[in-house]
Motif scaffolding. Structure first.
Motif, PDB file in Angstrom:
ATOM      1  N   UNK A  69      54.777  11.815  20.179  1.00 33.38           N
ATOM      2  CA  UNK A  69      55.965  11.810  21.039  1.00 33.38           C
ATOM      3  C   UNK A  69      56.310  13.223  21.498  1.00 33.38           C
ATOM      4  N   UNK A  70      56.257  14.174  20.598  1.00 24.43           N
ATOM      5  CA  UNK A  70      56.547  15.563  20.962  1.00 24.43           C
ATOM      6  C   UNK A  70      55.560  16.092  21.989  1.00 24.43           C
ATOM      7  N   UNK A  71      54.293  15.756  21.805  1.00 27.14           N
ATOM      8  CA  UNK A  71      53.278  16.216  22.755  1.00 27.14           C
ATOM      9  C   UNK A  71      53.513  15.593  24.127  1.00 27.14           C
ATOM     10  N   UNK A  72      53.848  14.303  24.148  1.00 26.36           N
ATOM     11  CA  UNK A  72      54.128  13.658  25.426  1.00 26.36           C
ATOM     12  C   UNK A  72      55.324  14.305  26.113  1.00 26.36           C
ATOM     13  N   UNK A  73      56.370  14.586  25.346  1.00 26.50           N
ATOM     14  CA  UNK A  73      57.543  15.257  25.924  1.00 26.50           C
ATOM     15  C   UNK A  73      57.197  16.650  26.438  1.00 26.50           C
ATOM     16  N   UNK A  74      56.362  17.351  25.669  1.00 29.85           N
ATOM     17  CA  UNK A  74      55.950  18.701  26.105  1.00 29.85           C
ATOM     18  C   UNK A  74      55.187  18.633  27.419  1.00 29.85           C
ATOM     19  N   UNK A  75      54.283  17.659  27.527  1.00 24.73           N
ATOM     20  CA  UNK A  75      53.497  17.513  28.753  1.00 24.73           C
ATOM     21  C   UNK A  75      54.392  17.133  29.933  1.00 24.73           C
ATOM     22  N   UNK A  76      55.390  16.272  29.682  1.00 31.24           N
ATOM     23  CA  UNK A  76      56.314  15.888  30.752  1.00 31.24           C
ATOM     24  C   UNK A  76      57.104  17.098  31.240  1.00 31.24           C
ATOM     25  N   UNK A  77      57.580  17.926  30.285  1.00 25.74           N
ATOM     26  CA  UNK A  77      58.310  19.135  30.687  1.00 25.74           C
ATOM     27  C   UNK A  77      57.414  20.082  31.461  1.00 25.74           C
ATOM     28  N   UNK A  78      56.175  20.217  31.000  1.00 26.25           N
ATOM     29  CA  UNK A  78      55.229  21.099  31.685  1.00 26.25           C
ATOM     30  C   UNK A  78      54.932  20.591  33.091  1.00 26.25           C
ATOM     31  N   UNK A  79      54.788  19.266  33.219  1.00 31.74           N
ATOM     32  CA  UNK A  79      54.519  18.682  34.532  1.00 31.74           C
ATOM     33  C   UNK A  79      55.689  18.900  35.473  1.00 31.74           C
ATOM     34  N   UNK A  80      56.912  18.688  34.953  1.00 36.64           N
ATOM     35  CA  UNK A  80      58.089  18.916  35.798  1.00 36.64           C
ATOM     36  C   UNK A  80      58.185  20.372  36.241  1.00 36.64           C
ATOM     37  N   UNK A  81      57.895  21.285  35.309  1.00 34.99           N
ATOM     38  CA  UNK A  81      57.937  22.716  35.653  1.00 34.99           C
ATOM     39  C   UNK A  81      56.881  23.043  36.703  1.00 34.99           C
ATOM     40  N   UNK A  82      55.686  22.450  36.557  1.00 37.13           N
ATOM     41  CA  UNK A  82      54.617  22.694  37.530  1.00 37.13           C
ATOM     42  C   UNK A  82      54.997  22.141  38.900  1.00 37.13           C
ATOM     43  N   UNK A  83      55.603  20.951  38.914  1.00 34.75           N
ATOM     44  CA  UNK A  83      56.020  20.358  40.185  1.00 34.75           C
ATOM     45  C   UNK A  83      57.095  21.205  40.854  1.00 34.75           C
ATOM     46  N   UNK A  84      58.033  21.710  40.056  1.00 39.58           N
ATOM     47  CA  UNK A  84      59.084  22.551  40.627  1.00 39.58           C
ATOM     48  C   UNK A  84      58.508  23.845  41.180  1.00 39.58           C
ATOM     49  N   UNK A  85      57.547  24.434  40.445  1.00 45.44           N
ATOM     50  CA  UNK A  85      56.903  25.663  40.922  1.00 45.44           C
ATOM     51  C   UNK A  85      56.127  25.386  42.198  1.00 45.44           C
ATOM     52  N   UNK A  86      55.427  24.241  42.233  1.00 52.40           N
ATOM     53  CA  UNK A  86      54.652  23.882  43.432  1.00 52.40           C
ATOM     54  C   UNK A  86      55.578  23.678  44.624  1.00 52.40           C
TER      55      UNK A  86
END
Length: 277
Positions: A106-123
């Motif tokens: 669960x923690x890894x999934x949450x980490x990946x979701x946060x990373x994806x959101x950050x990447x999308x915002x940066x993009x």
């Protein structure tokens, strides 16, 4: 990053503040984090385990701590402790182990979701920046597909061609501007060689007068290296219109020349100036 207490139950607010941040190897949770290995301590009150001294003082009798690991990344630790019993049976330990694996997932999934959101915002920020630069650039910019059809055009290029952006899209370079043969030849060369051409000076004859342009053409590839098309940049380098020549005469310039200058013509002009001197 030092281990930090994220959540707890069954301990006092004072202890929560005390154990908010610990060092790797400090106490039992810090030892689990440092070794990345489970740590089971039964009958802790009779144990001489050095890292368990604080829990012994708190009256803890049994402890089970597990590292939370995903893809060789330490995400934290999960610990269970009781002051009521000195032992934990095999089924309880197996359940705790299973819970630690699920919590890590669960923690890894949450980490990946946060990373994806950050990447999308940066993009999105980068895209907004590029769109702003593209639309406000003082030079003409466009992207052509391998068939030399306009895919995107900025407003400056539209002003240069004298046509709206919408009229460019989907049409070929030669179809849209028949007299643009020098541009077409240059673009075809870049498509064939897949090598960029920069700062190439071209002269194009137009009904209102010759236009002199500084052109750069670049191949555009995807991440796999596949050719997607070309991007070209165009800027006017000389002012050879009839109106420009008229203004030169009005301010009493003897000559009005535009790039690219014919070397023979330049030599003639220099000789005539030298003769007058």
């Amino acid at each position: 990053m030092a281990p930090c207490l994220e959540s707890a139950a069954g301990i006092s607010p004072e202890d929560e503040r005390r154990y908010r941040t610990i060092r790797f190897g400090q106490f039992m949770c810090g030892t689990v984090a440092a070794t990345r290995m489970p740590l089971i301590a039964l009958d802790l009150q009779r144990s001489s385990l050095e890292c368990g001294s604080e829990l012994r003082k708190a009256g803890v009798q049994a402890y089970a701590g597990y590292p939370l690991i995903s893809h060789d990344r330490l995400l934290g630790t999960l610990a269970f402790a009781t002051s009521e019993r000195s032992h934990l049976n095999a089924d309880e330990l197996s359940l705790m182990q299973t819970l630690s694996v699920q919590v890590a997932a669960v923690l890894e999934r949450n980490r990946l979701c946060r990373s994806l959101r950050a990447s999308e915002q940066a993009a999105q920020r980068h895209l907004a920046l590029l769109q702003n630069v593209y639309s406000t650039a003082p030079v003409g910019l466009c992207f052509l597909d391998p068939d030399l059809r306009y895919v995107s055009v900025n407003e400056t290029l539209a002003r240069i061609t004298g046509r709206p952006v919408s009229e460019h899209l989907g049409r070929t370079l030669g179809e849209f501007i028949p007299e643009a043969t020098p541009f077409k030849d240059l673009c075809e060369r870049v498509l064939e060689t897949e090598q960029e051409v920069t700062n190439c000076e071209l002269r194009v004859a137009r009904p209102e007068g010759d236009h002199d342009w500084l052109v750069s053409v670049h191949p555009v590839r995807d991440e796999a290296g596949t050719m997607l098309g070309i991007a070209y940049l165009i800027a006017q380098t000389g002012y050879g219109h009839a109106e420009d020549r008229r203004r030169s005469r009005e301010v009493r310039f003897d000559l009005h020349m535009t790039k690219p200058i014919d070397p023979i013509e330049l030599e003639r002009v220099l000789c005539s100036v030298g003769a007058r001197a």
